[in-house]
Design a protein around this motif. Structure first.
Motif, PDB file in Angstrom:
ATOM      1  N   GLY A  72      15.369  10.734 -10.888  1.00 30.64           N
ATOM      2  CA  GLY A  72      13.985  11.190 -10.848  1.00 30.64           C
ATOM      3  C   GLY A  72      13.281  10.822  -9.567  1.00 30.64           C
ATOM      4  N   ILE A  73      13.194   9.521  -9.258  1.00 28.22           N
ATOM      5  CA  ILE A  73      12.576   9.036  -8.023  1.00 28.22           C
ATOM      6  C   ILE A  73      13.494   7.969  -7.451  1.00 28.22           C
ATOM      7  N   ILE A  82       5.017   2.002  -2.435  1.00 27.73           N
ATOM      8  CA  ILE A  82       4.367   1.928  -3.746  1.00 27.73           C
ATOM      9  C   ILE A  82       4.672   3.208  -4.506  1.00 27.73           C
ATOM     10  N   VAL A  83       5.157   3.068  -5.734  1.00 29.30           N
ATOM     11  CA  VAL A  83       5.345   4.204  -6.636  1.00 29.30           C
ATOM     12  C   VAL A  83       4.533   3.896  -7.887  1.00 29.30           C
ATOM     13  N   GLU A  84       3.580   4.769  -8.214  1.00 27.17           N
ATOM     14  CA  GLU A  84       2.671   4.463  -9.306  1.00 27.17           C
ATOM     15  C   GLU A  84       2.306   5.717 -10.099  1.00 27.17           C
ATOM     16  N   ASN A  85       2.007   5.472 -11.369  1.00 22.30           N
ATOM     17  CA  ASN A  85       1.453   6.500 -12.266  1.00 22.30           C
ATOM     18  C   ASN A  85       2.378   7.694 -12.451  1.00 22.30           C
ATOM     19  N   CYS A  86       3.686   7.453 -12.409  1.00 22.36           N
ATOM     20  CA  CYS A  86       4.669   8.526 -12.540  1.00 22.36           C
ATOM     21  C   CYS A  86       5.373   8.442 -13.891  1.00 22.36           C
ATOM     22  N   THR A  87       5.513   9.576 -14.567  1.00 20.70           N
ATOM     23  CA  THR A  87       6.388   9.688 -15.721  1.00 20.70           C
ATOM     24  C   THR A  87       7.596  10.519 -15.311  1.00 20.70           C
ATOM     25  N   VAL A  88       8.783   9.980 -15.529  1.00 21.57           N
ATOM     26  CA  VAL A  88      10.029  10.636 -15.149  1.00 21.57           C
ATOM     27  C   VAL A  88      10.863  10.812 -16.403  1.00 21.57           C
ATOM     28  N   ALA A  89      11.249  12.062 -16.699  1.00 25.53           N
ATOM     29  CA  ALA A  89      11.930  12.374 -17.951  1.00 25.53           C
ATOM     30  C   ALA A  89      13.117  13.295 -17.719  1.00 25.53           C
ATOM     31  N   ASN A  90      14.184  13.030 -18.501  1.00 24.51           N
ATOM     32  CA  ASN A  90      15.330  13.925 -18.596  1.00 24.51           C
ATOM     33  C   ASN A  90      16.117  14.065 -17.290  1.00 24.51           C
ATOM     34  N   PHE A  91      16.186  13.004 -16.515  1.00 25.13           N
ATOM     35  CA  PHE A  91      17.168  12.881 -15.442  1.00 25.13           C
ATOM     36  C   PHE A  91      18.315  12.009 -15.967  1.00 25.13           C
ATOM     37  N   ALA A  92      19.331  11.748 -15.139  1.00 23.15           N
ATOM     38  CA  ALA A  92      20.325  10.750 -15.511  1.00 23.15           C
ATOM     39  C   ALA A  92      19.709   9.348 -15.381  1.00 23.15           C
ATOM     40  N   VAL A  93      19.139   9.059 -14.233  1.00 22.23           N
ATOM     41  CA  VAL A  93      18.444   7.797 -13.963  1.00 22.23           C
ATOM     42  C   VAL A  93      16.997   8.123 -13.636  1.00 22.23           C
ATOM     43  N   GLY A  94      16.078   7.343 -14.167  1.00 21.29           N
ATOM     44  CA  GLY A  94      14.666   7.620 -13.918  1.00 21.29           C
ATOM     45  C   GLY A  94      14.226   7.196 -12.532  1.00 21.29           C
ATOM     46  N   PHE A  95      14.277   5.883 -12.252  1.00 21.67           N
ATOM     47  CA  PHE A  95      13.851   5.314 -10.978  1.00 21.67           C
ATOM     48  C   PHE A  95      15.015   4.479 -10.450  1.00 21.67           C
ATOM     49  N   ARG A  96      15.450   4.752  -9.225  1.00 25.78           N
ATOM     50  CA  ARG A  96      16.572   4.009  -8.651  1.00 25.78           C
ATOM     51  C   ARG A  96      16.193   3.474  -7.272  1.00 25.78           C
ATOM     52  N   LEU A  97      16.343   2.148  -7.098  1.00 20.94           N
ATOM     53  CA  LEU A  97      16.198   1.507  -5.802  1.00 20.94           C
ATOM     54  C   LEU A  97      17.576   1.030  -5.368  1.00 20.94           C
ATOM     55  N   MET A  98      18.028   1.481  -4.196  1.00 19.34           N
ATOM     56  CA  MET A  98      19.316   1.072  -3.645  1.00 19.34           C
ATOM     57  C   MET A  98      19.084   0.452  -2.270  1.00 19.34           C
ATOM     58  N   GLY A  99      19.424  -0.825  -2.138  1.00 19.73           N
ATOM     59  CA  GLY A  99      19.224  -1.496  -0.858  1.00 19.73           C
ATOM     60  C   GLY A  99      17.793  -1.448  -0.374  1.00 19.73           C
ATOM     61  N   SER A 100      16.851  -1.508  -1.293  1.00 21.75           N
ATOM     62  CA  SER A 100      15.430  -1.383  -0.959  1.00 21.75           C
ATOM     63  C   SER A 100      14.690  -2.638  -1.394  1.00 21.75           C
ATOM     64  N   SER A 101      13.903  -3.204  -0.500  1.00 25.15           N
ATOM     65  CA  SER A 101      13.287  -4.506  -0.744  1.00 25.15           C
ATOM     66  C   SER A 101      11.783  -4.469  -0.512  1.00 25.15           C
ATOM     67  N   SER A 102      11.091  -5.364  -1.217  1.00 29.09           N
ATOM     68  CA  SER A 102       9.643  -5.570  -1.058  1.00 29.09           C
ATOM     69  C   SER A 102       8.849  -4.305  -1.352  1.00 29.09           C
ATOM     70  N   ASN A 103       9.224  -3.619  -2.424  1.00 28.83           N
ATOM     71  CA  ASN A 103       8.489  -2.448  -2.893  1.00 28.83           C
ATOM     72  C   ASN A 103       7.772  -2.790  -4.199  1.00 28.83           C
ATOM     73  N   TYR A 104       6.843  -1.914  -4.596  1.00 26.88           N
ATOM     74  CA  TYR A 104       6.002  -2.168  -5.765  1.00 26.88           C
ATOM     75  C   TYR A 104       5.980  -0.925  -6.640  1.00 26.88           C
ATOM     76  N   LEU A 105       6.452  -1.061  -7.884  1.00 27.53           N
ATOM     77  CA  LEU A 105       6.422   0.012  -8.867  1.00 27.53           C
ATOM     78  C   LEU A 105       5.520  -0.414 -10.011  1.00 27.53           C
ATOM     79  N   THR A 106       4.503   0.392 -10.303  1.00 24.57           N
ATOM     80  CA  THR A 106       3.565   0.002 -11.348  1.00 24.57           C
ATOM     81  C   THR A 106       3.086   1.210 -12.137  1.00 24.57           C
ATOM     82  N   ASN A 107       2.894   0.982 -13.418  1.00 26.47           N
ATOM     83  CA  ASN A 107       2.308   1.974 -14.314  1.00 26.47           C
ATOM     84  C   ASN A 107       3.129   3.259 -14.364  1.00 26.47           C
ATOM     85  N   ASN A 108       4.456   3.113 -14.300  1.00 26.13           N
ATOM     86  CA  ASN A 108       5.359   4.248 -14.404  1.00 26.13           C
ATOM     87  C   ASN A 108       6.049   4.256 -15.765  1.00 26.13           C
TER      88      ASN A 108
END
Length: 266
Positions: A72-73, A82-108
């Motif tokens: 999804g994202i 920053i990733v915020e206020n997201c609804t992710v539906a019907n993917f294989a994986v909703g939210f994926r961070l690979m080798g990513s640091s110091s990020n902020y995900l909220t209200n998803n």
């Protein structure tokens, strides 16, 4: 003063151009600037990949819906996002961070994503020092949250409920903090610490009604305090190594016993 006249045809062309840009921005391969969605999106493959550091994706409460595959994202090698206020539906994986640091995900929200082996929210490949706060993983086929080969992340006040495998999984993940999360009614354990996952802190989490243990640890030197692990189908806490530290946790009304071994909670 000469008035500027806008014909209906010119206005229609302008509106179509605006909305086509917005719709394309929601499902294109890469987002390079901060983006706020203006409506829901349906994506045939992957949803957005964040392709620049220090930008924000605000879904504004709208849903990005997949077709059962892809991600999804996703953030690959990103920082300061920053990733915020997201609804992710019907993917294989909703939210994926690979080798990513110091990020902020909220209200998803990740809901009805299909991968059994992954997390609806997944941090892997050295995704260190991220903060996930007040996100929800619900009714996904696999794990709600998975932290894999990543260190120093904070999961705060997230909810993992009714997922098809575990609620929260730490796999070869050191020094992460789980604080005031809710892992309930998952079809395996609520929280699992496994592999070489050392120095993690579990504090004031609520773990209830899971189909196996509330919390299971297969790793050592982790610190669990003031957690509630109640009404699970087997044990409140299971410790396979005996090398972790427990302080004032609650484990009542579990199906087999308080903990295994006994004495991990008052």
């Amino acid at each position: 003063m000469k008035r500027l006249m806008v014909t209906p045809l010119a206005l229609m062309i302008a509106l179509l151009t605006f909305f086509s840009i917005e719709a394309g921005a929601q499902c294109v391969t890469t987002l390079l600037t901060s983006t706020t969605l203006v409506g829901p999106a349906i994506c045939a493959g992957d949803g957005p990949t964040i392709g620049a550091d220090d930008i924000t994706l605000d879904c504004n409460g709208f849903t990005i819906t997949g077709s059962g595959g892809g991600t999804g994202i996703q953030l690959n090698g990103r920082t300061g996002v920053i990733v915020e206020n997201c609804t992710v539906a019907n993917f294989a994986v909703g939210f994926r961070l690979m080798g990513s640091s110091s990020n902020y995900l909220t209200n998803n929200i990740a809901i009805n994503n299909t991968s059994v082996g992954n997390g609806a929210f997944q941090l892997s490949g050295g995704s260190d020092g991220n903060v996930l706060e007040k996100n929800q993983a619900q009714n996904n086929a696999g794990r709600g949250f998975a932290v894999i080969n990543s260190i120093g992340n904070m999961l705060i006040e997230n909810v993992a409920v009714a997922n098809g495998f575990r609620g929260i999984d730490l796999i070869d993940a050191d020094g992460n903090a789980l604080v005031r999360n809710n892992a309930s009614q998952n079809f395996s354990a609520g929280v699992v610490i496994q592999g070489t996952s050392d120095g993690n802190i579990l504090y004031r989490n609520q773990i209830m009604g899971n189909q196996s243990e509330g919390v299971a640890s297969l790793s050592t030197v982790n610190y669990l305090s003031f957690n509630s692990s109640d009404v699970n189908n087997t044990y409140g806490f299971t410790d396979f190594t005996g090398g972790n530290f427990y302080l004032l946790n609650s484990c009542e009304f579990n199906g087999i016993d308080f903990s295994n071994p006994l004495g991990l909670c008052p």
